[in-house]
Motif scaffolding. Structure first.
Motif, short mmCIF file in Angstrom:
data_model
loop_
_atom_site.label_atom_id
_atom_site.label_comp_id
_atom_site.label_asym_id
_atom_site.label_seq_id
_atom_site.Cartn_x
_atom_site.Cartn_y
_atom_site.Cartn_z
N TYR A 89 12.88 -6.63 -0.80
CA TYR A 89 11.94 -5.52 -0.92
C TYR A 89 12.71 -4.25 -1.23
O TYR A 89 13.90 -4.11 -0.92
N SER A 90 12.02 -3.31 -1.86
CA SER A 90 12.61 -2.03 -2.23
C SER A 90 11.58 -0.94 -2.01
O SER A 90 10.48 -1.00 -2.54
N LYS A 91 11.94 0.07 -1.24
CA LYS A 91 11.02 1.18 -0.96
C LYS A 91 11.01 2.16 -2.14
O LYS A 91 12.03 2.39 -2.78
N TYR A 92 9.83 2.72 -2.38
CA TYR A 92 9.68 3.73 -3.43
C TYR A 92 9.80 5.11 -2.77
O TYR A 92 8.93 5.54 -2.02
N GLU A 93 10.92 5.78 -3.03
CA GLU A 93 11.22 7.05 -2.38
C GLU A 93 11.69 8.08 -3.40
O GLU A 93 12.55 7.77 -4.24
N ASN A 94 11.14 9.28 -3.32
CA ASN A 94 11.54 10.38 -4.20
C ASN A 94 11.46 9.99 -5.69
O ASN A 94 12.33 10.32 -6.48
N GLY A 95 10.39 9.27 -6.01
CA GLY A 95 10.15 8.93 -7.40
C GLY A 95 10.96 7.79 -7.97
O GLY A 95 10.96 7.57 -9.18
N LYS A 144 0.82 -1.21 0.00
CA LYS A 144 0.00 0.00 0.00
C LYS A 144 0.86 1.26 0.00
O LYS A 144 0.46 2.30 -0.55
N ASP A 145 2.05 1.19 0.59
CA ASP A 145 2.95 2.35 0.63
C ASP A 145 3.85 2.45 -0.59
O ASP A 145 4.72 3.32 -0.65
N GLY A 146 3.64 1.57 -1.59
CA GLY A 146 4.43 1.59 -2.81
C GLY A 146 5.67 0.71 -2.78
O GLY A 146 6.36 0.57 -3.80
N THR A 147 5.97 0.10 -1.64
CA THR A 147 7.13 -0.79 -1.55
C THR A 147 6.94 -2.00 -2.46
O THR A 147 5.87 -2.60 -2.50
N LEU A 148 8.00 -2.33 -3.19
CA LEU A 148 7.99 -3.46 -4.10
C LEU A 148 8.60 -4.68 -3.41
O LEU A 148 9.74 -4.63 -2.94
#
Length: 306
Positions: free
Chosen positions: A181-187, A162-166
């Motif tokens: 996992y990889s967080k989606y940060e600053n685009g 839900k937070d965009g983490t892949l």
């Protein structure tokens, strides 16, 4: 006439089950055993083995069949409040081994795994994660998610939190597959983090699915001591220090052999999965199953209280 009846039954069941969140339904079904999910519809081609991914708004779903005898990549669409379409071919390409679709939380992207090679379409490349964006005219062109997610190894089985983490898997020389996992940060996506030895093992650990609140993680594995001699479904809960608990085998609770392709509805209330041993003909005896996630949430509460 028969197809119309199937579609009508599918519509009634889908409207009153998968996305009907009344208290009466919740109370009635929260402690039940897994139910076979619409066998007249999903078993119509004789083989059930592949991810079933519903859109966040419930208006469409990708349906994958991947067996040695049959390969299909369908999309089914909700035409109106009472009618669903018959299965249609989706953009997922069998020739490029495209499977494991999942939606972004806003439903505007679909992520999937593929061996598509833009430089030479006749030669398959290593497995990468791609996505397509929703356009007014349909779905856009395939876009490779790129570094730091995709490497020379095989990356696949994507799931977006839900937070965009892949969440995804990567194969290495020492293991069949590990979960990252990889967080989606600053685009953009951050450097992937490999989960610890609590979750990853020397066996095949794959199909990661994160809950809507990010507090529990589902995955399947063929590690020893599971309920099934093939693949089992596991759950880990997040500790207060953000580490993960030791995996618990949910297959022992579900009593279903060889579980594959778990997914959670976007409201977090229902767990879908595929189960069943292959026969000499392939996965002709498998089914999709559905069950309320109440039993997982109950385990989560017990975990937190302990």
């Amino acid at each position: 006439m028969y197809k119309i009846l199937i579609i009508t039954l599918f519509t009634l069941f889908f409207n009153n089950f998968s996305f009907d969140h009344t208290q009466n339904f919740e109370a009635k079904n929260r402690d039940t055993i897994p139910q076979i999910y619409l066998p007249d519809y999903f078993n119509q081609f004789g083989y059930v083995h592949g991810r079933l991914a519903f859109s966040p708004n419930g208006n469409e779903a990708f349906w994958v069949i991947t067996t040695s005898r049959l390969e299909k990549r369908f999309i089914i669409k909700k035409l109106n409040d009472t009618t669903w379409s018959e299965p249609e071919n989706s953009f997922l390409n069998v020739n490029y081994k495209e499977t494991s679709p999942c939606y972004s939380p806003d439903g505007q992207r679909v992520y999937y795994q593929s061996r598509y090679n833009k430089d030479d379409k006749e030669i398959l490349k290593d497995l990468d994660i791609f996505y397509r964006e929703r356009k007014e005219s349909g779905w856009g062109e395939p876009l490779n998610i790129g570094l730091p997610i995709n490497t020379k190894a095989d990356e696949g089985r994507p799931w977006i939190g839900k937070d965009g983490t892949l969440w995804f898997t990567r194969n290495s020389e020492s293991t069949k597959s590990d979960i990252y996992y990889s967080k989606y940060e600053n685009g953009k996506y951050s450097e992937p983090i490999k989960l610890n030895g609590n979750i990853n093992s020397v066996y095949e650990d794959t199909e990661p699915i994160i809950s809507q609140d990010g507090r529990y993680l589902l995955f399947i594995s063929n590690r020893p001591a599971g309920y099934s001699k093939m693949m089992n479904l596991y759950v880990c809960f997040k500790n207060t220090d953000n580490s993960w608990s030791h995996p618990e085998c949910l297959s022992s609770y579900l009593k279903i052999e060889n579980i594959w392709f778990p997914s959670i509805s976007y409201d977090g209330k229902y767990l879908f999965f595929c189960g069943g041993f292959p026969t000499e003909k392939g996965y002709d005896k498998s089914n999709y199953y559905v069950i309320s996630t109440y039993f997982i949430r109950n385990k989560q509460i017990n975990f937190m209280n302990n």
